[in-house]
Design an enzyme around this catalytic site. Structure first.
Site, PDB file in Angstrom:
ATOM      1  N   SER A   1       0.854  -1.203   0.000  1.00 37.28           N
ATOM      2  CA  SER A   1       0.000   0.000   0.000  1.00 37.28           C
ATOM      3  C   SER A   1       0.879   1.238   0.000  1.00 37.28           C
ATOM      4  O   SER A   1       1.999   1.220   0.540  1.00 37.28           O
ATOM      5  CB  SER A   1      -0.884   0.019   1.253  1.00 37.28           C
TER       6      SER A   1
ATOM      7  N   LYS B   1       2.604  -3.302   5.800  1.00 42.74           N
ATOM      8  CA  LYS B   1       2.737  -3.220   4.340  1.00 42.74           C
ATOM      9  C   LYS B   1       4.179  -2.915   3.927  1.00 42.74           C
ATOM     10  O   LYS B   1       4.642  -3.358   2.873  1.00 42.74           O
ATOM     11  CB  LYS B   1       1.777  -2.162   3.792  1.00 42.74           C
TER      12      LYS B   1
ATOM     13  N   TYR C   1      -0.961  -0.843  10.076  1.00 40.92           N
ATOM     14  CA  TYR C   1      -1.240  -1.131   8.659  1.00 40.92           C
ATOM     15  C   TYR C   1      -0.014  -0.758   7.820  1.00 40.92           C
ATOM     16  O   TYR C   1       0.501  -1.569   7.040  1.00 40.92           O
ATOM     17  CB  TYR C   1      -2.466  -0.345   8.213  1.00 40.92           C
TER      18      TYR C   1
HETATM   19  N1  NAP Z   1      -8.656  -0.354  -1.267  1.00 41.09           N
HETATM   20  C1  NAP Z   1      -7.598   0.401  -1.149  1.00 41.09           C
HETATM   21  O1  NAP Z   1      -7.661   1.650  -1.192  1.00 41.09           O
HETATM   22  C2  NAP Z   1      -6.238  -0.227  -0.977  1.00 41.09           C
HETATM   23  C3  NAP Z   1      -5.110   0.604  -1.097  1.00 41.09           C
HETATM   24  C4  NAP Z   1      -3.853   0.046  -0.934  1.00 41.09           C
HETATM   25  C5  NAP Z   1      -3.716  -1.299  -0.679  1.00 41.09           C
HETATM   26  N2  NAP Z   1      -4.824  -2.079  -0.557  1.00 41.09           N
HETATM   27  C6  NAP Z   1      -4.627  -3.493  -0.256  1.00 41.09           C
HETATM   28  O2  NAP Z   1      -5.240  -4.263  -1.269  1.00 41.09           O
HETATM   29  C7  NAP Z   1      -5.681  -5.505  -0.728  1.00 41.09           C
HETATM   30  C8  NAP Z   1      -7.152  -5.698  -1.073  1.00 41.09           C
HETATM   31  O3  NAP Z   1      -7.877  -4.610  -0.533  1.00 41.09           O
HETATM   32  P1  NAP Z   1      -9.418  -4.331  -0.834  1.00 41.09           P
HETATM   33  O4  NAP Z   1      -9.578  -2.876  -0.848  1.00 41.09           O
HETATM   34  O5  NAP Z   1      -9.874  -5.144  -1.975  1.00 41.09           O
HETATM   35  O6  NAP Z   1     -10.019  -4.866   0.538  1.00 41.09           O
HETATM   36  P2  NAP Z   1     -11.381  -5.630   0.872  1.00 41.09           P
HETATM   37  O7  NAP Z   1     -12.441  -5.291  -0.096  1.00 41.09           O
HETATM   38  O8  NAP Z   1     -11.613  -5.389   2.320  1.00 41.09           O
HETATM   39  O9  NAP Z   1     -10.958  -7.154   0.642  1.00 41.09           O
HETATM   40  C9  NAP Z   1     -10.036  -7.765   1.495  1.00 41.09           C
HETATM   41  C10 NAP Z   1      -9.939  -9.231   1.139  1.00 41.09           C
HETATM   42  O10 NAP Z   1      -9.042  -9.841   2.077  1.00 41.09           O
HETATM   43  C11 NAP Z   1      -9.645 -11.019   2.588  1.00 41.09           C
HETATM   44  N3  NAP Z   1      -9.211 -11.302   3.953  1.00 41.09           N
HETATM   45  C12 NAP Z   1      -9.175 -10.457   5.006  1.00 41.09           C
HETATM   46  N4  NAP Z   1      -8.785 -11.120   6.108  1.00 41.09           N
HETATM   47  C13 NAP Z   1      -8.580 -12.416   5.732  1.00 41.09           C
HETATM   48  C14 NAP Z   1      -8.180 -13.587   6.412  1.00 41.09           C
HETATM   49  N5  NAP Z   1      -7.916 -13.608   7.740  1.00 41.09           N
HETATM   50  N6  NAP Z   1      -8.080 -14.737   5.721  1.00 41.09           N
HETATM   51  C15 NAP Z   1      -8.350 -14.772   4.390  1.00 41.09           C
HETATM   52  N7  NAP Z   1      -8.740 -13.699   3.686  1.00 41.09           N
HETATM   53  C16 NAP Z   1      -8.847 -12.535   4.359  1.00 41.09           C
HETATM   54  C17 NAP Z   1     -11.149 -10.727   2.536  1.00 41.09           C
HETATM   55  O11 NAP Z   1     -11.860 -11.942   2.417  1.00 41.09           O
HETATM   56  P3  NAP Z   1     -12.844 -12.550   3.550  1.00 41.09           P
HETATM   57  O12 NAP Z   1     -13.513 -11.419   4.226  1.00 41.09           O
HETATM   58  O13 NAP Z   1     -13.727 -13.454   2.755  1.00 41.09           O
HETATM   59  O14 NAP Z   1     -11.915 -13.308   4.436  1.00 41.09           O
HETATM   60  C18 NAP Z   1     -11.278  -9.930   1.247  1.00 41.09           C
HETATM   61  O15 NAP Z   1     -11.451 -10.784   0.151  1.00 41.09           O
HETATM   62  C19 NAP Z   1      -5.413  -5.432   0.774  1.00 41.09           C
HETATM   63  O16 NAP Z   1      -4.217  -6.085   1.085  1.00 41.09           O
HETATM   64  C20 NAP Z   1      -5.278  -3.942   1.028  1.00 41.09           C
HETATM   65  O17 NAP Z   1      -4.493  -3.661   2.159  1.00 41.09           O
HETATM   66  C21 NAP Z   1      -6.087  -1.575  -0.711  1.00 41.09           C
END
Ligand code: NAP
Length: 245
Positions: free
Chosen positions: A136, A153, A149
Protein backbone atom coordinates in the site's frame (compact mmCIF):
# COMPACT_ATOMS: atom_id res chain seq x y z
CA UNK A 1 -0.63 -9.17 -26.05
CA UNK A 2 -0.81 -10.24 -22.42
CA UNK A 3 -1.86 -13.86 -21.98
CA UNK A 4 -2.05 -16.10 -18.93
CA UNK A 5 -3.01 -19.18 -20.96
CA UNK A 6 -2.10 -22.45 -19.19
CA UNK A 7 -1.08 -20.63 -16.01
CA UNK A 8 -2.32 -21.80 -12.62
CA UNK A 9 -2.83 -18.77 -10.39
CA UNK A 10 -3.63 -18.43 -6.66
CA UNK A 11 -5.31 -15.23 -5.44
CA UNK A 12 -5.75 -14.61 -1.70
CA UNK A 13 -8.53 -12.34 -0.49
CA UNK A 14 -10.54 -12.84 -3.68
CA UNK A 15 -14.00 -12.80 -2.11
CA UNK A 16 -14.38 -9.10 -2.96
CA UNK A 17 -12.62 -5.88 -3.98
CA UNK A 18 -9.21 -5.88 -5.63
CA UNK A 19 -8.66 -9.64 -5.20
CA UNK A 20 -11.97 -10.45 -6.92
CA UNK A 21 -11.05 -8.19 -9.85
CA UNK A 22 -7.61 -9.81 -10.11
CA UNK A 23 -9.23 -13.26 -10.27
CA UNK A 24 -11.73 -12.12 -12.93
CA UNK A 25 -9.01 -10.49 -15.06
CA UNK A 26 -6.70 -13.52 -14.78
CA UNK A 27 -9.50 -15.87 -15.86
CA UNK A 28 -10.28 -13.64 -18.85
CA UNK A 29 -6.64 -13.93 -19.93
CA UNK A 30 -6.84 -17.73 -19.85
CA UNK A 31 -5.57 -18.59 -16.36
CA UNK A 32 -7.00 -21.29 -14.13
CA UNK A 33 -7.59 -19.58 -10.83
CA UNK A 34 -7.78 -20.73 -7.21
CA UNK A 35 -9.38 -18.15 -4.95
CA UNK A 36 -9.30 -18.05 -1.16
CA UNK A 37 -10.87 -16.00 1.60
CA UNK A 38 -13.11 -16.64 4.61
CA UNK A 39 -16.52 -15.70 3.24
CA UNK A 40 -17.82 -18.73 1.31
CA UNK A 41 -20.84 -16.95 -0.16
CA UNK A 42 -18.72 -14.14 -1.56
CA UNK A 43 -16.15 -16.62 -2.88
CA UNK A 44 -18.98 -18.39 -4.74
CA UNK A 45 -20.03 -15.03 -6.20
CA UNK A 46 -16.47 -14.48 -7.43
CA UNK A 47 -16.35 -17.99 -8.95
CA UNK A 48 -19.59 -17.24 -10.82
CA UNK A 49 -17.93 -14.18 -12.39
CA UNK A 50 -14.88 -16.03 -13.75
CA UNK A 51 -14.41 -16.87 -17.43
CA UNK A 52 -13.54 -20.43 -18.47
CA UNK A 53 -13.58 -23.62 -16.43
CA UNK A 54 -11.58 -25.47 -13.81
CA UNK A 55 -11.41 -22.67 -11.24
CA UNK A 56 -11.39 -23.56 -7.55
CA UNK A 57 -12.28 -21.85 -4.30
CA UNK A 58 -11.30 -22.68 -0.75
CA UNK A 59 -12.42 -21.17 2.55
CA UNK A 60 -9.19 -20.16 4.25
CA UNK A 61 -8.59 -17.94 7.25
CA UNK A 62 -5.03 -16.86 6.60
CA UNK A 63 -4.49 -16.03 10.26
CA UNK A 64 -4.95 -19.74 10.99
CA UNK A 65 -1.89 -21.93 10.29
CA UNK A 66 -4.04 -25.08 9.94
CA UNK A 67 -6.08 -23.42 7.16
CA UNK A 68 -2.88 -22.55 5.29
CA UNK A 69 -1.72 -26.18 5.64
CA UNK A 70 -5.05 -27.36 4.23
CA UNK A 71 -4.68 -24.99 1.26
CA UNK A 72 -1.16 -26.26 0.64
CA UNK A 73 -2.33 -29.89 0.78
CA UNK A 74 -4.97 -29.17 -1.90
CA UNK A 75 -2.64 -27.18 -4.17
CA UNK A 76 -1.09 -28.04 -7.51
CA UNK A 77 2.02 -26.06 -8.50
CA UNK A 78 1.28 -22.41 -9.24
CA UNK A 79 2.66 -20.15 -11.97
CA UNK A 80 1.54 -17.07 -10.08
CA UNK A 81 0.47 -16.14 -6.57
CA UNK A 82 -1.16 -12.85 -5.60
CA UNK A 83 -0.77 -12.15 -1.89
CA UNK A 84 -3.68 -9.74 -1.74
CA UNK A 85 -5.66 -10.45 1.46
CA UNK A 86 -5.38 -7.65 3.97
CA UNK A 87 -7.13 -5.81 6.74
CA UNK A 88 -6.94 -2.25 7.97
CA UNK A 89 -7.11 -0.96 11.53
CA UNK A 90 -7.09 2.77 12.27
CA UNK A 91 -5.73 3.48 15.73
CA UNK A 92 -3.32 6.06 17.15
CA UNK A 93 -0.15 4.45 18.48
CA UNK A 94 -1.06 5.23 22.09
CA UNK A 95 -4.08 2.90 21.82
CA UNK A 96 -2.21 -0.06 20.35
CA UNK A 97 -1.79 -3.26 22.32
CA UNK A 98 -0.31 -6.67 21.60
CA UNK A 99 -3.52 -8.22 20.35
CA UNK A 100 -4.21 -5.34 17.94
CA UNK A 101 -0.65 -5.45 16.64
CA UNK A 102 -0.89 -9.21 16.11
CA UNK A 103 -4.32 -8.99 14.47
CA UNK A 104 -3.04 -6.74 11.67
CA UNK A 105 0.39 -8.35 11.26
CA UNK A 106 -0.95 -11.91 11.25
CA UNK A 107 -3.06 -11.27 8.12
CA UNK A 108 -1.09 -8.54 6.35
CA UNK A 109 2.40 -9.94 6.91
CA UNK A 110 2.83 -13.22 8.82
CA UNK A 111 0.34 -15.18 6.71
CA UNK A 112 2.14 -14.15 3.51
CA UNK A 113 5.49 -15.26 4.93
CA UNK A 114 4.08 -18.62 6.05
CA UNK A 115 2.18 -19.21 2.80
CA UNK A 116 5.12 -18.34 0.56
CA UNK A 117 7.52 -20.43 2.66
CA UNK A 118 5.23 -23.48 2.47
CA UNK A 119 4.77 -23.05 -1.27
CA UNK A 120 8.55 -23.00 -1.69
CA UNK A 121 9.24 -25.95 0.64
CA UNK A 122 6.54 -28.13 -0.95
CA UNK A 123 7.78 -27.21 -4.46
CA UNK A 124 4.43 -25.67 -5.34
CA UNK A 125 5.92 -22.84 -7.40
CA UNK A 126 6.71 -23.66 -11.01
CA UNK A 127 9.89 -22.36 -12.62
CA UNK A 128 9.39 -18.73 -13.76
CA UNK A 129 6.44 -18.30 -11.40
CA UNK A 130 5.50 -14.72 -10.51
CA UNK A 131 4.72 -13.66 -6.94
CA UNK A 132 2.91 -10.36 -6.41
CA UNK A 133 2.49 -8.81 -2.96
CA UNK A 134 -0.22 -6.17 -2.57
CA UNK A 135 1.31 -3.58 -0.27
CA UNK A 136 0.00 0.00 0.00
CA UNK A 137 1.03 3.59 -0.52
CA UNK A 138 0.56 3.84 3.27
CA UNK A 139 3.92 2.07 3.58
CA UNK A 140 5.60 5.22 2.20
CA UNK A 141 3.63 7.77 4.23
CA UNK A 142 3.10 8.66 7.86
CA UNK A 143 -0.64 9.12 8.07
CA UNK A 144 -1.77 9.28 11.69
CA UNK A 145 -3.63 6.21 12.91
CA UNK A 146 -2.19 3.85 10.30
CA UNK A 147 0.93 2.67 12.17
CA UNK A 148 0.31 -1.08 12.14
CA UNK A 149 -1.24 -1.13 8.66
CA UNK A 150 1.60 0.97 7.21
CA UNK A 151 4.32 -1.01 9.02
CA UNK A 152 2.87 -4.38 7.97
CA UNK A 153 2.74 -3.22 4.34
CA UNK A 154 6.31 -1.86 4.49
CA UNK A 155 7.47 -5.21 5.91
CA UNK A 156 5.84 -6.94 2.95
CA UNK A 157 7.90 -4.89 0.48
CA UNK A 158 11.17 -5.84 2.19
CA UNK A 159 10.10 -9.47 2.31
CA UNK A 160 9.27 -9.46 -1.39
CA UNK A 161 12.70 -8.02 -2.26
CA UNK A 162 14.54 -10.70 -0.27
CA UNK A 163 12.42 -13.42 -1.87
CA UNK A 164 13.27 -11.96 -5.28
CA UNK A 165 16.96 -12.55 -4.56
CA UNK A 166 16.51 -16.01 -3.07
CA UNK A 167 14.21 -17.30 -5.82
CA UNK A 168 15.93 -15.77 -8.85
CA UNK A 169 18.05 -18.92 -9.46
CA UNK A 170 14.77 -20.76 -10.20
CA UNK A 171 13.57 -17.93 -12.42
CA UNK A 172 10.84 -17.13 -9.91
CA UNK A 173 10.07 -13.42 -9.67
CA UNK A 174 8.71 -11.43 -6.74
CA UNK A 175 7.35 -7.88 -6.94
CA UNK A 176 5.18 -5.67 -4.77
CA UNK A 177 2.55 -3.09 -5.63
CA UNK A 178 1.62 -0.01 -3.61
CA UNK A 179 -1.86 1.20 -4.55
CA UNK A 180 -3.23 4.54 -3.44
CA UNK A 181 -6.91 4.74 -2.54
CA UNK A 182 -9.02 2.30 -4.55
CA UNK A 183 -12.81 2.27 -4.22
CA UNK A 184 -13.62 -0.95 -2.30
CA UNK A 185 -15.34 -2.04 0.90
CA UNK A 186 -12.05 -1.38 2.72
CA UNK A 187 -12.08 2.31 1.81
CA UNK A 188 -15.83 2.62 2.46
CA UNK A 189 -15.10 1.44 5.98
CA UNK A 190 -12.42 4.13 6.31
CA UNK A 191 -14.74 6.79 4.90
CA UNK A 192 -17.59 6.07 7.30
CA UNK A 193 -16.43 8.75 9.71
CA UNK A 194 -15.99 11.50 7.07
CA UNK A 195 -18.57 13.93 5.65
CA UNK A 196 -19.46 14.05 1.93
CA UNK A 197 -17.59 17.38 1.67
CA UNK A 198 -14.45 15.97 3.33
CA UNK A 199 -14.51 12.98 0.99
CA UNK A 200 -14.74 15.16 -2.13
CA UNK A 201 -11.87 17.33 -0.89
CA UNK A 202 -9.72 14.28 -0.15
CA UNK A 203 -10.21 12.89 -3.66
CA UNK A 204 -8.93 16.18 -5.11
CA UNK A 205 -5.49 15.18 -3.75
CA UNK A 206 -5.53 12.50 -6.47
CA UNK A 207 -4.79 14.12 -9.87
CA UNK A 208 -6.51 11.18 -11.62
CA UNK A 209 -9.10 10.62 -8.88
CA UNK A 210 -9.42 7.45 -6.80
CA UNK A 211 -8.68 4.12 -8.43
CA UNK A 212 -10.90 1.21 -9.38
CA UNK A 213 -10.00 -2.42 -8.56
CA UNK A 214 -9.45 -2.96 -12.31
CA UNK A 215 -6.65 -0.36 -12.28
CA UNK A 216 -4.65 -2.50 -9.86
CA UNK A 217 -5.68 -5.74 -11.59
CA UNK A 218 -4.27 -4.43 -14.89
CA UNK A 219 -0.81 -4.00 -13.37
CA UNK A 220 -1.05 -7.40 -11.70
CA UNK A 221 -1.83 -9.02 -15.08
CA UNK A 222 1.37 -7.55 -16.48
CA UNK A 223 3.40 -8.85 -13.52
CA UNK A 224 1.85 -12.31 -13.83
CA UNK A 225 2.56 -12.52 -17.53
CA UNK A 226 5.82 -13.34 -19.27
CA UNK A 227 5.88 -9.74 -20.57
CA UNK A 228 7.42 -8.77 -17.22
CA UNK A 229 9.94 -11.64 -17.29
CA UNK A 230 12.89 -9.33 -16.53
CA UNK A 231 11.19 -7.65 -13.61
CA UNK A 232 11.82 -8.76 -10.05
CA UNK A 233 12.33 -7.10 -6.67
CA UNK A 234 10.38 -4.05 -7.83
CA UNK A 235 8.06 -2.04 -5.64
CA UNK A 236 5.55 -0.27 -7.88
CA UNK A 237 3.41 2.71 -6.94
CA UNK A 238 0.01 2.97 -8.63
CA UNK A 239 -1.85 5.90 -7.13
CA UNK A 240 -3.37 8.19 -9.78
CA UNK A 241 -0.54 10.65 -9.14
CA UNK A 242 -1.19 11.11 -5.41
CA UNK A 243 2.50 10.97 -4.47
CA UNK A 244 3.53 13.47 -7.16
CA UNK A 245 3.09 16.27 -4.65
N1 NAP B 1 -8.66 -0.35 -1.27
C1 NAP B 1 -7.60 0.40 -1.15
O1 NAP B 1 -7.66 1.65 -1.19
C2 NAP B 1 -6.24 -0.23 -0.98
C3 NAP B 1 -5.11 0.60 -1.10
C4 NAP B 1 -3.85 0.05 -0.93
C5 NAP B 1 -3.72 -1.30 -0.68
N2 NAP B 1 -4.82 -2.08 -0.56
C6 NAP B 1 -4.63 -3.49 -0.26
O2 NAP B 1 -5.24 -4.26 -1.27
C7 NAP B 1 -5.68 -5.50 -0.73
C8 NAP B 1 -7.15 -5.70 -1.07
O3 NAP B 1 -7.88 -4.61 -0.53
P1 NAP B 1 -9.42 -4.33 -0.83
O4 NAP B 1 -9.58 -2.88 -0.85
O5 NAP B 1 -9.87 -5.14 -1.98
O6 NAP B 1 -10.02 -4.87 0.54
P2 NAP B 1 -11.38 -5.63 0.87
O7 NAP B 1 -12.44 -5.29 -0.10
O8 NAP B 1 -11.61 -5.39 2.32
O9 NAP B 1 -10.96 -7.15 0.64
C9 NAP B 1 -10.04 -7.76 1.49
C10 NAP B 1 -9.94 -9.23 1.14
O10 NAP B 1 -9.04 -9.84 2.08
C11 NAP B 1 -9.65 -11.02 2.59
N3 NAP B 1 -9.21 -11.30 3.95
C12 NAP B 1 -9.18 -10.46 5.01
N4 NAP B 1 -8.78 -11.12 6.11
C13 NAP B 1 -8.58 -12.42 5.73
C14 NAP B 1 -8.18 -13.59 6.41
N5 NAP B 1 -7.92 -13.61 7.74
N6 NAP B 1 -8.08 -14.74 5.72
C15 NAP B 1 -8.35 -14.77 4.39
N7 NAP B 1 -8.74 -13.70 3.69
C16 NAP B 1 -8.85 -12.53 4.36
C17 NAP B 1 -11.15 -10.73 2.54
O11 NAP B 1 -11.86 -11.94 2.42
P3 NAP B 1 -12.84 -12.55 3.55
O12 NAP B 1 -13.51 -11.42 4.23
O13 NAP B 1 -13.73 -13.45 2.75
O14 NAP B 1 -11.92 -13.31 4.44
C18 NAP B 1 -11.28 -9.93 1.25
O15 NAP B 1 -11.45 -10.78 0.15
C19 NAP B 1 -5.41 -5.43 0.77
O16 NAP B 1 -4.22 -6.08 1.08
C20 NAP B 1 -5.28 -3.94 1.03
O17 NAP B 1 -4.49 -3.66 2.16
C21 NAP B 1 -6.09 -1.58 -0.71
Amino acid sequence: MITLQDKNILVTGASQGIGREIAISASKLGATVTIVGRNVKKLQETISLLSGNGHKMQAVDLSNAADIDELISQSLPYDGVIFNAGIVEYLPVKFLNESKINAVFSVNFDSNVVLSQKLIKKKLLNKKASLVFISSISSKLGVGGTAMYAASKAALISFSKVLATELAPQGIRSNSICPGIVKTAMTEQANDAASEEELKKAELEYPLGYGEPSDVAGLVMYLLSDMSKWMTGSDLIIDGGFTLK
